[in-house]
Write an enzyme that holds these catalytic residues in place. Structure first.
Site, PDB file in Angstrom:
ATOM      1  N   HIS A  74     -20.256 -25.570  10.578  1.00 43.23           N
ATOM      2  CA  HIS A  74     -21.354 -24.931  10.052  1.00 43.23           C
ATOM      3  C   HIS A  74     -21.598 -23.732  10.964  1.00 43.23           C
ATOM      4  O   HIS A  74     -21.524 -23.898  12.253  1.00 43.23           O
ATOM      5  CB  HIS A  74     -22.436 -25.885  10.056  1.00 43.23           C
TER       6      HIS A  74
ATOM      7  N   ASN B  61     -31.002 -26.436  13.163  1.00 44.80           N
ATOM      8  CA  ASN B  61     -32.083 -26.302  12.240  1.00 44.80           C
ATOM      9  C   ASN B  61     -32.989 -27.510  12.437  1.00 44.80           C
ATOM     10  O   ASN B  61     -34.179 -27.426  12.276  1.00 44.80           O
ATOM     11  CB  ASN B  61     -31.563 -26.198  10.797  1.00 44.80           C
TER      12      ASN B  61
END
Ligand code: NAD
Length: 285
Positions: free
Chosen positions: A144, A195
């Site tokens: 990611h 996140n």
């Protein structure tokens, strides 16, 4: 290079896919960039041209034609079989839609050779949501990236319980080889590391303004002065663009939904979408 990976295929040449492909090519890998049709490839060509300019301006090693040379290492195609046939690593960056991604992995399972490692750049899905469609759960994980990969160069790497540790280690080496700082997650976590920290932080800031406790510039000043951070949460929200947090909050709990409605009424509906729009919580020249 300390990685055995040589040929990289990136699926989807949108915002993130184009950046991942370009960064890999910039670091010397042969890259195939796949997108669905001629129109998408035309849009991709424009993105790559913009990336040549951005790298030349912003990345010190990219001056003297190195960014243009990176472009020569990228082959564009809308033929999935061709995109898969020689790949050591396929990085998937297609839209964040579960059914679409599963369909893609089902096709890839049949097209890619057994050696190929599959990696998803999904921000919100877990690799477990996709692994059975890949036909090779031992050679599948999440890799990611953050938007503006050349600048914000973390690569969060997260496998499932089925991921072969050797494959995980190989992807860590690949991430280093393309100039990323690999962040290894030991088990699956929605939101990865970044996140998991950022979303509650930005929500808390929005809650302070929405609740009338403090104004955005004062919230930002508090954060910057008291922690030494370069940016406050509302400055970050302006950079991210207000649509993304809105879309997350609108699916959250009752308070998040109220904050989403406040964001929409006071900012989004007035065109104050953030830095790219020239105005968000702040006004930009
Ligand atoms: P995007 O919409 O900019 O790009 C998606 C690309 O995929 C488009 O070029 C589109 O033509 C193509 N596409 C559509 N359907 C396809 C299909 N069936 N097969 C192959 N390609 C197809 O999206 P994005 O922002 O680049 O996001 C892609 C992935 O990256 C998502 O999983 C997202 O969660 C993740 N991600 C995005 C960001 C970000 O900041 N944008 C950051 C990290 C991760």
């Amino acid at each position: 290079m300390s990685t055995r990976i040589r040929n990289v295929t990136v699926l989807g040449a949108g915002v993130l896919g184009s950046q991942i492909a370009f960064q890999s090519a910039f670091k010397g890998f042969a890259v195939v960039s796949y997108d669905i049709n001629a129109d998408a490839l035309e849009a991709a060509t424009k993105r790559y041209d913009t990336l040549v300019t951005t790298y030349t301006e912003e990345v010190p090693d990219a001056r003297d034609g190195a960014a243009a040379a990176a472009l020569d290492r990228i082959t564009l195609t809308s033929d999935l079989a061709e995109a898969a046939e020689n790949a050591d690593l396929i990085i998937e960056a297609i839209p964040e839609v579960l059914a679409l991604k599963r369909e893609m992995y089902t096709k890839l399972a049949a097209l890619a050779p057994p050696k190929t490692i599959f990696a998803t750049n999904s921000s919100t899905l877990l690799p477990s949501d996709l692994k059975d469609a890949t036909g090779r759960p031992d050679r599948f994980l999440a890799l990611h990236f953050a938007n503006r990969v050349w600048q914000f160069n973390t690569a969060e790497i997260m496998g499932t319980a089925d991921t072969d540790p050797k494959v995980f280690a190989e992807v860590v080496e690949f991430a280093k080889a393309i100039g990323m700082v690999p962040i290894a997650l030991h088990k699956e976590k929605a939101g990865y590391v970044l996140n998991s920290l950022l979303v509650p932080f930005l929500n808390a800031a929005a809650g302070l303004a929405f609740g009338g406790y403090a104004d955005p510039p004062d919230v930002d000043s508090t954060w910057r002065i008291a922690t030494g951070a370069p940016l406050g949460p509302f400055q970050m929200l302006d950079i991210i663009g207000l649509n993304t947090p809105y879309n997350i909050m609108v699916h959250g709990d009752a308070e998040s939904q109220q904050i989403a409605a406040w964001l929409k009424e006071n900012y989004i509906d007035k065109g104050k979408l953030g830095l790219a729009a020239g105005e968000g919580f702040y006004t930009y020249k």
